[in-house]
Design a protein around this motif. Structure first.
Motif, PDB file in Angstrom:
ATOM      1  N   ALA A 523       1.969   3.506 -11.428  1.00  0.00           N
ATOM      2  CA  ALA A 523       1.304   3.564 -10.123  1.00  0.00           C
ATOM      3  C   ALA A 523      -0.146   4.009 -10.277  1.00  0.00           C
ATOM      4  O   ALA A 523      -1.052   3.454  -9.641  1.00  0.00           O
ATOM      5  N   ALA A 524      -0.386   5.019 -11.131  1.00  0.00           N
ATOM      6  CA  ALA A 524      -1.749   5.509 -11.348  1.00  0.00           C
ATOM      7  C   ALA A 524      -2.639   4.410 -11.903  1.00  0.00           C
ATOM      8  O   ALA A 524      -3.797   4.251 -11.494  1.00  0.00           O
ATOM      9  N   LYS A 525      -2.089   3.630 -12.842  1.00  0.00           N
ATOM     10  CA  LYS A 525      -2.865   2.543 -13.450  1.00  0.00           C
ATOM     11  C   LYS A 525      -3.210   1.483 -12.417  1.00  0.00           C
ATOM     12  O   LYS A 525      -4.343   1.005 -12.346  1.00  0.00           O
ATOM     13  N   GLN A 526      -2.202   1.101 -11.604  1.00  0.00           N
ATOM     14  CA  GLN A 526      -2.432   0.079 -10.580  1.00  0.00           C
ATOM     15  C   GLN A 526      -3.418   0.557  -9.512  1.00  0.00           C
ATOM     16  O   GLN A 526      -4.221  -0.230  -8.990  1.00  0.00           O
ATOM     17  N   LEU A 527      -3.353   1.842  -9.174  1.00  0.00           N
ATOM     18  CA  LEU A 527      -4.223   2.397  -8.133  1.00  0.00           C
ATOM     19  C   LEU A 527      -5.555   2.899  -8.687  1.00  0.00           C
ATOM     20  O   LEU A 527      -6.378   3.438  -7.957  1.00  0.00           O
ATOM     21  N   GLU A 543      -3.454  11.548   1.316  1.00  0.00           N
ATOM     22  CA  GLU A 543      -4.423  10.479   1.050  1.00  0.00           C
ATOM     23  C   GLU A 543      -3.729   9.216   0.566  1.00  0.00           C
ATOM     24  O   GLU A 543      -4.336   8.145   0.523  1.00  0.00           O
ATOM     25  N   LEU A 544      -2.481   9.334   0.146  1.00  0.00           N
ATOM     26  CA  LEU A 544      -1.641   8.200  -0.198  1.00  0.00           C
ATOM     27  C   LEU A 544      -0.318   8.369   0.531  1.00  0.00           C
ATOM     28  O   LEU A 544       0.097   9.491   0.836  1.00  0.00           O
ATOM     29  N   THR A 545       0.371   7.251   0.773  1.00  0.00           N
ATOM     30  CA  THR A 545       1.701   7.325   1.359  1.00  0.00           C
ATOM     31  C   THR A 545       2.719   6.833   0.349  1.00  0.00           C
ATOM     32  O   THR A 545       2.397   6.066  -0.571  1.00  0.00           O
ATOM     33  N   GLY A 546       3.970   7.254   0.533  1.00  0.00           N
ATOM     34  CA  GLY A 546       5.027   6.794  -0.354  1.00  0.00           C
ATOM     35  C   GLY A 546       5.188   5.291  -0.305  1.00  0.00           C
ATOM     36  O   GLY A 546       5.457   4.647  -1.325  1.00  0.00           O
ATOM     37  N   VAL A 547       5.001   4.696   0.885  1.00  0.00           N
ATOM     38  CA  VAL A 547       5.115   3.242   1.032  1.00  0.00           C
ATOM     39  C   VAL A 547       4.072   2.529   0.173  1.00  0.00           C
ATOM     40  O   VAL A 547       4.363   1.516  -0.468  1.00  0.00           O
ATOM     41  N   GLU A 548       2.844   3.064   0.152  1.00  0.00           N
ATOM     42  CA  GLU A 548       1.784   2.442  -0.649  1.00  0.00           C
ATOM     43  C   GLU A 548       2.104   2.510  -2.135  1.00  0.00           C
ATOM     44  O   GLU A 548       1.871   1.544  -2.873  1.00  0.00           O
ATOM     45  N   VAL A 549       2.656   3.616  -2.604  1.00  0.00           N
ATOM     46  CA  VAL A 549       2.995   3.748  -4.022  1.00  0.00           C
ATOM     47  C   VAL A 549       4.133   2.797  -4.388  1.00  0.00           C
ATOM     48  O   VAL A 549       4.097   2.117  -5.416  1.00  0.00           O
ATOM     49  N   ILE A 550       5.144   2.712  -3.524  1.00  0.00           N
ATOM     50  CA  ILE A 550       6.274   1.814  -3.781  1.00  0.00           C
ATOM     51  C   ILE A 550       5.814   0.364  -3.828  1.00  0.00           C
ATOM     52  O   ILE A 550       6.211  -0.404  -4.706  1.00  0.00           O
ATOM     53  N   ALA A 551       4.950  -0.019  -2.869  1.00  0.00           N
ATOM     54  CA  ALA A 551       4.454  -1.398  -2.839  1.00  0.00           C
ATOM     55  C   ALA A 551       3.656  -1.729  -4.085  1.00  0.00           C
ATOM     56  O   ALA A 551       3.639  -2.881  -4.543  1.00  0.00           O
ATOM     57  N   THR A 552       2.990  -0.720  -4.661  1.00  0.00           N
ATOM     58  CA  THR A 552       2.204  -0.941  -5.873  1.00  0.00           C
ATOM     59  C   THR A 552       3.100  -1.169  -7.088  1.00  0.00           C
ATOM     60  O   THR A 552       2.843  -2.047  -7.913  1.00  0.00           O
ATOM     61  N   VAL A 553       4.194  -0.403  -7.186  1.00  0.00           N
ATOM     62  CA  VAL A 553       5.065  -0.471  -8.361  1.00  0.00           C
ATOM     63  C   VAL A 553       6.133  -1.551  -8.222  1.00  0.00           C
ATOM     64  O   VAL A 553       6.478  -2.234  -9.189  1.00  0.00           O
ATOM     65  N   TYR A 554       6.670  -1.716  -7.010  1.00  0.00           N
ATOM     66  CA  TYR A 554       7.760  -2.674  -6.788  1.00  0.00           C
ATOM     67  C   TYR A 554       7.395  -3.672  -5.687  1.00  0.00           C
ATOM     68  O   TYR A 554       7.965  -3.656  -4.593  1.00  0.00           O
ATOM     69  N   PRO A 555       6.406  -4.547  -5.932  1.00  0.00           N
ATOM     70  CA  PRO A 555       6.026  -5.520  -4.889  1.00  0.00           C
ATOM     71  C   PRO A 555       7.143  -6.471  -4.510  1.00  0.00           C
ATOM     72  O   PRO A 555       7.157  -7.022  -3.413  1.00  0.00           O
ATOM     73  N   GLU A 556       8.124  -6.650  -5.422  1.00  0.00           N
ATOM     74  CA  GLU A 556       9.206  -7.594  -5.125  1.00  0.00           C
ATOM     75  C   GLU A 556      10.093  -7.112  -3.990  1.00  0.00           C
ATOM     76  O   GLU A 556      10.857  -7.892  -3.409  1.00  0.00           O
TER      77      GLU A 556
END
Length: 719
Positions: A523-527, A543-556
């Motif tokens: 997630a850190a790398k993607q963000l 400053e970040l939400t859990g939804v944003e982190v999940i979408a970054t790691v698991y877009p599927e």
């Protein structure tokens, strides 16, 4: 002039629709002198015959397009005729006396005024620039329509700037950004300011603009057509409250977004006001009722409410501004105003010369900007100091900025509404962090005091002082907010990391996943953050939400289901009833539609705003209430795109590749016009829905070799 020369001129300009221009003017001014307008068209075309623009087009296409811009603003005959003739005295054998004889003293004065403005070098050295600004404001004080023509002239030149040499483009774009765009904004013509800024931005920083466009494209892939969804939500709430109002939504211009990113020092993903929405009501009372409905449905963001109806701006602008937490917690900016207020907000000074039904439009909210010009010029008639004159002009033009001074006399530029804390952080982050008090013009003031133009600010500091959490709500600049948050985050980092880890655990468990160090590092790398602990710290500080982190790691996890059958794409038909998409408007899933029955053809599907429906208003028995089936549609809905691209090697191939990258198929391609520098063509693209269309258009608009792009509507292709 010989008959052959007249015939040649008419042949060269036969593509200019003077009848259409006259017809447009007649829609808002039936008393318009169409004969005089036609005479100006013929005189201007004849005088400019044999002259060509850098693009290879006949030169007179430029004055004609300037007149078209002013007619779209519903201006008077004299202004439009001036546009048609504005380059005749300067660039042809025409003279002031000849224009006077043919078109009258008023128009001759206006043409002469535009000619003099054209010769002013507003981006020259400061001493000469000050004198030329003085001349500019003097000309404006005589007749404001001179500057309206000049601004329309600059707008069309910027729209066609790609035909100029690169070095010339840079000069014109910088002058537009520094002078003409702020001037348009100061005169209340906000739409023109935004377009001028964005056109200049595409020249001065094409990579930056393309970056914004591509991020928009990525955002739309993730969230879909946010504008359509939110406008739909707002309409539902207004309907519940019984309020009749129009709801408009739009994405901010790329330059506007870029400027906010720079001011707030935030990334694109962190901006809260990428989209703006307007509610246009029938009465002032409905404005406040609409505000109540919006606040009842969504939570208002503290500190983002402004009532410019009860306290109008000095230029006559009236509107209610509020920001609410809308869909998915995203902040949404909403402006609420009446139709009369909206007209002033859109046209500004131009409203003073606009016509409706053949008479000058009287708007009760319009403030005469000529008074501002008169006051300005009167003040400077006795000014001998060029630097002082230029400083005052810039203070007046850049009315959204504040110029203040350090105790040593150095100028600090801040946005309007800035406080001594903003001033301190503008000087240096350390000064801001250690600020304990401030003096304005030698008097001790609270840190939340709003600084005014020309004031002197002195900051008092102390060792051991650190930013307070309440400072976030006091400052307005992105630099100050970012510095305060950074310092607070450093002090509370351990607490935020612990809180962030718990928030991440809950969010990931909700979707059946576990939080591991590897997941957080990914997630850190993607963000583009430093490490996993930074991700957790930002989660903990909101400053970040859990939804944003999940979408970054698991877009599927956001994938969609099966495609809808083509024959079942429309809901609301009778059993066995067939439907066909209308060729005139080419509706696609996601657009509001209506069905029209045709004998032997079933139901023809039109967009709700299709102009061909006007012919069927009296045949209500043929109208069918239908809508698109919700879900994923196959890419079989053809849409025609009117595209103008640079005539360079590889451009057409790259355009086709861009369309293919969006998983869209080109079903046909037709050339309309071929010029030495540009091609104009119609590209038929097979698409899934409105979101898919927006994705394709954004991808094309982001390419610097695409000069113009719009959806092609062919009203001649009727059932």
């Amino acid at each position: 002039m010989g008959a052959s020369r007249v015939a040649s001129w008419k042949d060269e300009l036969e593509h200019l629709d003077i009848d259409g221009l006259i017809e447009l003017i007649a829609t808002y001014n039936p008393k318009s002198n169409s004969d005089l307008i036609r005479a100006a068209f013929e005189y201007g075309g004849l005088m400019h015959f044999g002259q060509y623009r850098h693009s290879g087009d006949p030169y007179f296409t430029h004055p004609f397009e300037v007149a078209q811009i002013l007619a779209d603003m519903q201006l008077d005959d004299a202004t439009i005729i001036t546009a048609l003739l504005h380059d005749t005295i300067e660039d042809t054998g025409s003279t002031y006396s000849e224009v006077t004889d043919k078109f009258g003293a008023e128009i001759a004065e206006l043409v002469d005024g535009v000619t003099k403005l054209t010769n002013l070098q507003l981006s020259s050295s400061e001493t000469k620039q000050a004198e030329n600004f003085r001349k500019l404001f003097m000309a404006m004080s005589k007749d404001m329509r001179v500057i309206l023509v000049k601004l329309a002239d600059r707008l069309h030149n910027m729209r066609t700037i790609k035909a100029m040499r690169p070095e010339k483009q840079i000069i014109k774009a910088r002058e537009t950004m520094d002078i003409y765009a702020p001037l348009a904004g100061r005169m209340g013509m906000q739409w023109m300011r935004e377009e001028l800024e964005d056109l200049a931005f595409s020249v001065l920083n094409p990579d930056g603009r393309m970056s914004i466009m591509r991020r928009f494209l990525s955002l739309q892939k993730q969230t879909g057509d946010v504008i359509e969804k939110i406008t739909g939500d707002i309409r539902i709430e207004l309907a519940k409250a019984g309020i009749d109002a129009a709801v408009l939504g739009r994405a901010k211009k790329p330059y506007s977004i870029w400027r906010k990113m720079e001011e707030k020092e935030q990334s694109f993903s962190r901006l809260s006001d990428i989209y703006g929405f307007r509610i246009i009501t029938a009465s002032e009372g409905d404005c406040y009722r609409a505000l109540g409905a919006i606040h009842q449905r969504w939570r208002a963001v503290p500190g983002r409410f402004k009532d410019y109806i009860s306290q109008p701006k000095s230029n006559g602008y009236r509107s209610i501004h509020t920001t609410v937490s809308g869909r998915d917690g995203k902040r949404v900016e909403v402006q609420i105003r009446t139709r009369a207020m909206h007209d002033v907000a859109e046209t500004g000074v131009a409203a003073h010369w606009s016509y409706k039904d053949g008479v000058r439009s009287e708007n009760p909210f319009a403030v005469d900007p000529a008074k501002w010009i008169a006051t300005l010029t009167e003040r400077f008639e006795t000014a001998d100091d060029h630097d002082e004159f230029l400083e005052h002009v810039k203070l007046e033009m850049y009315s959204d900025q504040v110029f203040c001074f350090t105790p040593k006399g150095e100028v600090v530029k801040l946005p309007r509404g800035a406080t001594p804390l903003d001033f301190a952080y503008a000087i240096h982050t350390k000064i801001g962090d250690s600020c304990v008090g401030a003096k304005v013009d030698g008097i001790r003031v609270p840190l939340w005091t709003r600084i005014k133009n020309g004031q002197s600010v002195e900051i008092m500091t102390a060792e051991g002082q650190s930013p307070q959490a309440t400072w976030i709500d006091i400052v307005v600049t992105g630099r100050a907010k970012a510095a305060i948050r950074r310092r607070l985050r450093e002090e509370d980092r351990d607490r935020f990391i612990r809180l962030g880890r718990e928030l991440a655990r809950v969010a990931f468990e909700h979707v059946g996943r576990k939080v591991t160090d590897r997941v957080l590092e990914t997630a850190a790398k993607q963000l583009r953050l430093k490490d996993a602990s930074e991700v957790l710290a930002r989660l903990g500080s909101a400053e970040l939400t859990g939804v944003e982190v999940i979408a970054t790691v698991y877009p599927e996890l956001h994938s969609v289901g099966d495609e809808i059958d083509v024959d079942a794409a429309v809901v609301g038909l009778e059993p066995g009833q067939a439907f066909t998409r209308a060729d005139c408007c080419q509706p696609v899933p996601g657009e509001r539609i209506v069905g029209i029955t045709y004998r032997g053809k079933g139901v023809m599907v039109h967009t709700i705003d299709c102009k061909s429906l006007a012919e069927l208003e009296d045949e209500s028995n043929r109208w069918v209430d239908i809508q698109w089936h919700s879900g994923r549609h196959p890419a079989v809905h053809t849409v025609s795109l009117d595209t103008t691209i640079a005539n360079d090697a590889g451009v057409l191939g790259r355009i086709c590749t861009l369309i293919g990258e969006q998983k869209a198929n080109i079903s046909d391609l037709r050339f309309l016009d071929r010029k030495p520098d540009y091609f104009r063509l119609i590209v038929d693209v097979d698409l899934r829905d409105l979101e898919h269309l927006h994705a394709v258009m954004l991808a094309l608009e982001a390419d610097s070799d695409v000069a113009a792009l719009r959806r092609h509507r062919d009203l001649d292709r009727k059932p």
